[in-house]
Design an enzyme around this catalytic site. Structure first.
Site, PDB file in Angstrom:
ATOM      1  N   LYS A   1      13.264  15.946   8.588  1.00  0.00           N
ATOM      2  CA  LYS A   1      13.152  14.515   8.898  1.00  0.00           C
ATOM      3  C   LYS A   1      14.548  13.954   9.152  1.00  0.00           C
ATOM      4  O   LYS A   1      15.465  14.156   8.331  1.00  0.00           O
ATOM      5  CB  LYS A   1      12.500  13.815   7.697  1.00  0.00           C
ATOM      6  CG  LYS A   1      11.748  12.553   8.002  1.00  0.00           C
ATOM      7  CD  LYS A   1      10.952  12.165   6.757  1.00  0.00           C
ATOM      8  CE  LYS A   1      10.241  10.862   6.908  1.00  0.00           C
ATOM      9  NZ  LYS A   1       9.647  10.427   5.628  1.00  0.00           N
TER      10      LYS A   1
HETATM   11  O1  G3P Z   1       8.107   7.865   4.039  1.00  0.00           O
HETATM   12  C1  G3P Z   1       8.253   6.821   4.939  1.00  0.00           C
HETATM   13  C2  G3P Z   1       7.389   5.617   4.655  1.00  0.00           C
HETATM   14  O2  G3P Z   1       6.047   5.987   4.578  1.00  0.00           O
HETATM   15  C3  G3P Z   1       7.863   4.746   3.538  1.00  0.00           C
HETATM   16  O3  G3P Z   1       6.957   3.738   3.213  1.00  0.00           O
HETATM   17  O4  G3P Z   1       6.127   2.077   1.591  1.00  0.00           O
HETATM   18  O5  G3P Z   1       8.550   2.765   1.528  1.00  0.00           O
HETATM   19  O6  G3P Z   1       7.679   1.351   3.368  1.00  0.00           O
HETATM   20  P1  G3P Z   1       7.362   2.420   2.391  1.00  0.00           P
END
Ligand code: G3P
Length: 218
Positions: free
Chosen positions: A83
């Site tokens: 990633k």
């Molecule tokens: O892993 C990337 C993403 O899904 C993160 O989500 O909830 O931290 O905005 P969030």
């Protein structure tokens, strides 16, 4: 549509893998910090549980370090998906690792313009963050719709739309309506997909009525 779980919690991953519905895993530095585990052994452990892509994010932001980190992560297991952030250096790493045959997930995407660049760089997945756009008053799912349309115009691009920063079941339903390839969800959101009060009510009635018959199937 593929289901990935967005977590660094190995117990949640094992639990969801046992349902047979889990197609992959995504992690990020915040989730690794939350897990309290050592990053590299944790990724290996996850890859032993899940055969689909397991996203492991580079920590550096400069090209030279990112490419070295990316190659090291890719060496952990066949199904590691490296990633990288959606920056000029991140996309350069994406192109190089993709050319080497490594799966790459380009993360922190907040615009269709950025998604076009990721596809051009040969990304396996583009990760638009819908919840974080919603949080600032922008329409996260509109971005998914735009990217699905754009990618559909260019069949030679093989990049899959991976809906990230998912906060609730309707993000998943809307993503499916739009034809997004993948959703990555926190474990609690996946569990919420099962729930409907009429299912619980209906099952309770069937169980009670079956008891009245006095019969047994086995
Ligand atoms: O892993 C990337 C993403 O899904 C993160 O989500 O909830 O931290 O905005 P969030």
């Amino acid at each position: 549509m593929k289901f990935f779980v967005d977590t660094g919690d190995i117990n949640d991953i094992r639990d969801l893998a046992s349902t047979g519905l889990l197609d992959g895993v995504t992690t990020n530095p915040s989730l690794i910090a939350k897990s309290g585990k050592q990053f590299l052994p944790l990724i290996k452990e996850i890859c032993d549980v899940v055969s689909g892509p397991v996203s492991a994010e580079v920590a550096a932001t400069d090209y030279d370090t990112m490419i070295r980190e990316g190659r090291k992560l890719a060496g952990i297991a066949e199904n590691v998906c490296v990633k990288v952030p959606l920056t000029p250096a991140g996309l350069k790493v994406c192109k190089e690792l993709s050319d080497e045959g490594t799966q790459v997930n380009v993360t922190l995407c907040f615009s269709a313009a950025q998604a076009i660049l990721a596809a051009k760089a040969g990304a396996t997945f583009i990760s638009p963050f819908v919840g974080r756009l919603d949080d600032i008053g922008q329409d996260g799912m509109q971005l998914i719709s735009d990217i699905v349309t754009i990618y559909g115009n260019y069949p030679e691009w093989n990049t899959e739309v991976l809906v990230a920063s998912v906060r609730h079941p309707m993000h998943i339903v809307d993503a499916a309506m739009m034809g997004a390839h993948v959703v990555t969800c926190p474990p609690d959101v996946i569990k919420k997909l099962y729930s409907h009060p009429l299912t619980d009510k209906g099952l309770a009635a069937f169980v009670e009525d079956w008891k009245k018959t006095g019969q047994s199937i086995l």
